[in-house]
Motif scaffolding. Structure first.
Motif, PDB file in Angstrom:
ATOM      1  N   THR A  81      57.170  11.013  -4.570  1.00 32.37           N
ATOM      2  CA  THR A  81      57.496   9.620  -4.237  1.00 32.37           C
ATOM      3  C   THR A  81      58.759   9.169  -4.959  1.00 32.37           C
ATOM      4  N   GLY A  82      59.107   9.865  -6.039  1.00 36.24           N
ATOM      5  CA  GLY A  82      60.257   9.477  -6.848  1.00 36.24           C
ATOM      6  C   GLY A  82      59.877   8.682  -8.078  1.00 36.24           C
ATOM      7  N   ASN A  83      58.612   8.219  -8.149  1.00 40.83           N
ATOM      8  CA  ASN A  83      58.200   7.399  -9.296  1.00 40.83           C
ATOM      9  C   ASN A  83      58.295   8.155 -10.614  1.00 40.83           C
ATOM     10  N   LEU A  84      57.848   9.409 -10.619  1.00 39.01           N
ATOM     11  CA  LEU A  84      57.891  10.188 -11.857  1.00 39.01           C
ATOM     12  C   LEU A  84      59.340  10.489 -12.246  1.00 39.01           C
ATOM     13  N   GLN A  85      60.181  10.725 -11.257  1.00 37.09           N
ATOM     14  CA  GLN A  85      61.591  10.950 -11.551  1.00 37.09           C
ATOM     15  C   GLN A  85      62.219   9.706 -12.183  1.00 37.09           C
ATOM     16  N   THR A  86      61.774   8.535 -11.758  1.00 33.33           N
ATOM     17  CA  THR A  86      62.250   7.290 -12.367  1.00 33.33           C
ATOM     18  C   THR A  86      61.946   7.270 -13.859  1.00 33.33           C
ATOM     19  N   LEU A  87      60.738   7.710 -14.236  1.00 33.66           N
ATOM     20  CA  LEU A  87      60.369   7.754 -15.659  1.00 33.66           C
ATOM     21  C   LEU A  87      61.174   8.823 -16.396  1.00 33.66           C
ATOM     22  N   PHE A  88      61.352   9.978 -15.769  1.00 32.82           N
ATOM     23  CA  PHE A  88      62.061  11.079 -16.427  1.00 32.82           C
ATOM     24  C   PHE A  88      63.485  10.677 -16.815  1.00 32.82           C
ATOM     25  N   PHE A  89      64.180  10.003 -15.916  1.00 33.34           N
ATOM     26  CA  PHE A  89      65.611   9.779 -16.106  1.00 33.34           C
ATOM     27  C   PHE A  89      65.947   8.377 -16.615  1.00 33.34           C
ATOM     28  N   HIS A  90      64.930   7.576 -16.920  1.00 32.11           N
ATOM     29  CA  HIS A  90      65.184   6.225 -17.413  1.00 32.11           C
ATOM     30  C   HIS A  90      65.861   6.266 -18.785  1.00 32.11           C
TER      31      HIS A  90
ATOM     32  N   ASP B  69      45.947   7.725 -12.592  1.00 32.49           N
ATOM     33  CA  ASP B  69      45.952   7.162 -11.241  1.00 32.49           C
ATOM     34  C   ASP B  69      46.965   6.043 -11.059  1.00 32.49           C
ATOM     35  N   ASN B  70      47.245   5.299 -12.142  1.00 34.68           N
ATOM     36  CA  ASN B  70      48.136   4.149 -11.958  1.00 34.68           C
ATOM     37  C   ASN B  70      49.257   4.014 -12.977  1.00 34.68           C
ATOM     38  N   VAL B  71      49.199   4.771 -14.094  1.00 33.69           N
ATOM     39  CA  VAL B  71      50.180   4.534 -15.154  1.00 33.69           C
ATOM     40  C   VAL B  71      51.598   4.860 -14.701  1.00 33.69           C
ATOM     41  N   ILE B  72      51.785   5.911 -13.914  1.00 28.70           N
ATOM     42  CA  ILE B  72      53.141   6.306 -13.508  1.00 28.70           C
ATOM     43  C   ILE B  72      53.720   5.289 -12.533  1.00 28.70           C
ATOM     44  N   LYS B  73      52.963   4.949 -11.503  1.00 26.40           N
ATOM     45  CA  LYS B  73      53.495   4.017 -10.505  1.00 26.40           C
ATOM     46  C   LYS B  73      53.736   2.635 -11.119  1.00 26.40           C
ATOM     47  N   ASN B  74      52.859   2.222 -12.063  1.00 22.32           N
ATOM     48  CA  ASN B  74      53.047   0.922 -12.696  1.00 22.32           C
ATOM     49  C   ASN B  74      54.308   0.890 -13.553  1.00 22.32           C
ATOM     50  N   MET B  75      54.530   1.949 -14.325  1.00 20.44           N
ATOM     51  CA  MET B  75      55.718   1.990 -15.176  1.00 20.44           C
ATOM     52  C   MET B  75      56.986   2.101 -14.340  1.00 20.44           C
ATOM     53  N   ALA B  76      56.936   2.885 -13.272  1.00 20.96           N
ATOM     54  CA  ALA B  76      58.098   3.009 -12.385  1.00 20.96           C
ATOM     55  C   ALA B  76      58.411   1.657 -11.742  1.00 20.96           C
ATOM     56  N   TYR B  77      57.374   0.930 -11.358  1.00 26.36           N
ATOM     57  CA  TYR B  77      57.571  -0.399 -10.772  1.00 26.36           C
ATOM     58  C   TYR B  77      58.254  -1.331 -11.759  1.00 26.36           C
ATOM     59  N   MET B  78      57.798  -1.317 -13.008  1.00 21.61           N
ATOM     60  CA  MET B  78      58.392  -2.184 -14.029  1.00 21.61           C
ATOM     61  C   MET B  78      59.860  -1.828 -14.268  1.00 21.61           C
ATOM     62  N   ILE B  79      60.153  -0.511 -14.316  1.00 24.88           N
ATOM     63  CA  ILE B  79      61.541  -0.074 -14.537  1.00 24.88           C
ATOM     64  C   ILE B  79      62.420  -0.514 -13.376  1.00 24.88           C
ATOM     65  N   ASN B  80      61.931  -0.357 -12.162  1.00 22.42           N
ATOM     66  CA  ASN B  80      62.719  -0.738 -10.987  1.00 22.42           C
ATOM     67  C   ASN B  80      62.909  -2.251 -10.905  1.00 22.42           C
ATOM     68  N   GLN B  81      61.871  -3.006 -11.289  1.00 18.36           N
ATOM     69  CA  GLN B  81      62.003  -4.457 -11.312  1.00 18.36           C
ATOM     70  C   GLN B  81      63.039  -4.896 -12.331  1.00 18.36           C
TER      71      GLN B  81
ATOM     72  N   GLU C 117      66.462  -4.322 -10.910  1.00 19.24           N
ATOM     73  CA  GLU C 117      66.799  -5.343  -9.930  1.00 19.24           C
ATOM     74  C   GLU C 117      67.188  -6.647 -10.599  1.00 19.24           C
ATOM     75  N   THR C 118      66.465  -7.006 -11.666  1.00 17.14           N
ATOM     76  CA  THR C 118      66.780  -8.228 -12.415  1.00 17.14           C
ATOM     77  C   THR C 118      68.159  -8.156 -13.038  1.00 17.14           C
ATOM     78  N   GLN C 119      68.487  -6.993 -13.602  1.00 18.87           N
ATOM     79  CA  GLN C 119      69.790  -6.795 -14.212  1.00 18.87           C
ATOM     80  C   GLN C 119      70.910  -6.885 -13.179  1.00 18.87           C
ATOM     81  N   LYS C 120      70.680  -6.286 -11.988  1.00 20.83           N
ATOM     82  CA  LYS C 120      71.682  -6.357 -10.931  1.00 20.83           C
ATOM     83  C   LYS C 120      71.914  -7.798 -10.499  1.00 20.83           C
ATOM     84  N   ALA C 121      70.803  -8.547 -10.369  1.00 17.51           N
ATOM     85  CA  ALA C 121      70.918  -9.951  -9.951  1.00 17.51           C
ATOM     86  C   ALA C 121      71.682 -10.758 -10.981  1.00 17.51           C
TER      87      ALA C 121
END
Length: 419
Positions: A357-366, A397-409, A412-416
């Motif tokens: 999904t890319g979520n784990l990659q988001t954590l790896f490269f953050h 079950d949820n820690v990776i997707k939750n952390m990826a969501y927070m990083i992506n949010q 987005e906030t920084q871009k805005a």
């Protein structure tokens, strides 16, 4: 027809079969091993993870393997364009081995199998299982040797470690579709003539070409390197209009900015092998008189090198539970075998899915890295997926997707804010 009587029949002489047979033999059990192929033989699964070292050590196979001087694997590197993430097994959460090996499986498996023979285990190569019949927990297995001779093997228990041969799943109709999306791979070995000196030349690396497509690079101590491309089956098939595995793998190497100079145009040591839709699962991992171990039960995906780990984990667990029963103790195979293995498989399944999904990659490269998070993920990548003191195991079950969501949010906030 010739007849043999044994305590346990082990089908397959790969890592799972050798670990289970060795442990049983070391505890006084009469074991018979049958292997369909002739060793050494080519097989995929050349990158190990530290958890397997516990099993080789406990089975008494470690000294023979260590004497082969295989390339030591101290961690793993993930590459995405100019981004690089390196995991160091010595810097992980919890206890456990902090290294393992990168291995040509033909040499590795043959070393284990020959050590089993040296230790006195009856191992018969080029013997194919033709049929299996059960009477209660006891079984009668017919095998055919390379000359076509048939033989009956009567056993109190069968451990099926037949890998992709999947002997009992086929004979007993136990196969079921995997929950993972269909992926395929193409791989070969090359003589690594352009290998850099020092650490760079020995690092196992995963080069991400697209979110769901990656190239593996596994250097061996013999100067050769394993190269493979993995991705959705539709993508892998699109790499060559003529379905030419050689052309497909060459085209995949050209997509790697990092490795194209090192491996572009190199000669392949054997015709590239394609494994299509490789994920496997079963309806049940055990039954009256048998247990399925290794790839004969489950195979997930090569991205985190979990295959051999689950093979040896299940092989050792099945052997121990058989011994427990023989000592008069009650064994709940559903809880102690299936339940146990499913917990570990469930953790790695989540990590595989979240990789694609890319979520784990988001954590790896953050960046900047979170050292605590990285250590806990590293423990999972090392194979310690039963340690529920690690929140990245317990809450997988949820820690990776939750952390990826927070990083992506946050991004987005920084871009805005910059706008």
């Amino acid at each position: 027809m010739l007849k043999e009587v044994v305590d346990v029949l082990v089908i397959g002489a790969g890592p799972s079969g050798c670990v289970s047979a060795s442990h049983l033999h070391n505890n006084g059990v009469k074991v018979k091993m049958v292997e369909k192929t002739k060793f050494p033989r080519l097989v995929v699964g050349e990158s190990l993870i530290p958890r397997v070292m516990d099993h080789f050590d406990e089975a008494g196979l470690f000294p023979a393997l260590d004497a082969m001087n295989f390339e030591k694997k101290l961690g793993a590197r993930f590459i995405r364009g100019e981004e690089i993430c390196v995991f160091d097994f010595s810097d992980k959460y919890g206890e456990g081995w902090d290294w393992t090996w990168q291995i040509p499986r033909a040499d590795f498996d043959n070393t284990m199998a020959q050590q089993c023979v040296k230790n006195g285990i009856d191992l018969e190569f080029e013997s194919e299982v033709i049929s299996v019949e059960f009477e209660g927990k006891k079984s009668r297995t017919v095998v055919k040797d390379k000359d076509g001779n048939l033989k009956e093997i009567h056993a109190n228990f069968i451990i099926d470690s037949s890998g992709y041969g999947r002997v009992l799943p086929r004979l007993l109709d136990l196969d079921t579709p995997s929950s993972l999306d269909p992926h395929s791979s193409i791989f070969t070995h090359v003589k690594d003539l352009n290998r850099p000196e020092g650490e760079e030349g020995t690092l196992i690396s995963f080069d991400i070409l697209e979110t769901e497509v990656w190239l593996w690079v596994i250097p061996f101590s013999n100067g050769n390197t394993s190269l493979g491309v993995v991705g959705p089956t539709t993508f892998i098939n699109s790499l060559s209009e003529n379905k030419d595995n050689r052309e497909a793998l060459n085209n995949a190497i050209k997509l790697s900015d990092y490795y194209v100079k090192r491996f572009g145009g190199v000669d392949f040591l054997f015709e590239p092998v394609k494994l299509e839709n490789y994920s496997r699962s079963v309806k049940s991992m055990y039954g009256d008189g048998f247990a399925l171990t290794g790839n004969s039960s489950e195979f997930l995906d090569p991205v985190f090198s979990s295959g051999v780990c689950f093979a040896t984990e299940s092989g050792m667990k099945a052997a121990k539970l058989y011994l427990k029963e023989q000592q008069g103790e009650n064994v709940d195979w559903e809880t102690e075998f299936t339940g146990y293995m499913r917990r570990g498989i469930g953790v790695f399944t989540t990590y595989v899915k979240e990789w694609y999904t890319g979520n784990l990659q988001t954590l790896f490269f953050h960046q900047p890295e979170n050292p605590d998070v990285k250590r806990k993920i590293c423990a999972v990548l090392a194979g310690y997926v039963w340690d529920e003191t690690n929140p990245f195991v317990k809450k997988h079950d949820n820690v990776i997707k939750n952390m990826a969501y927070m990083i992506n949010q946050e991004k987005e906030t920084q871009k805005a804010a910059e706008l």
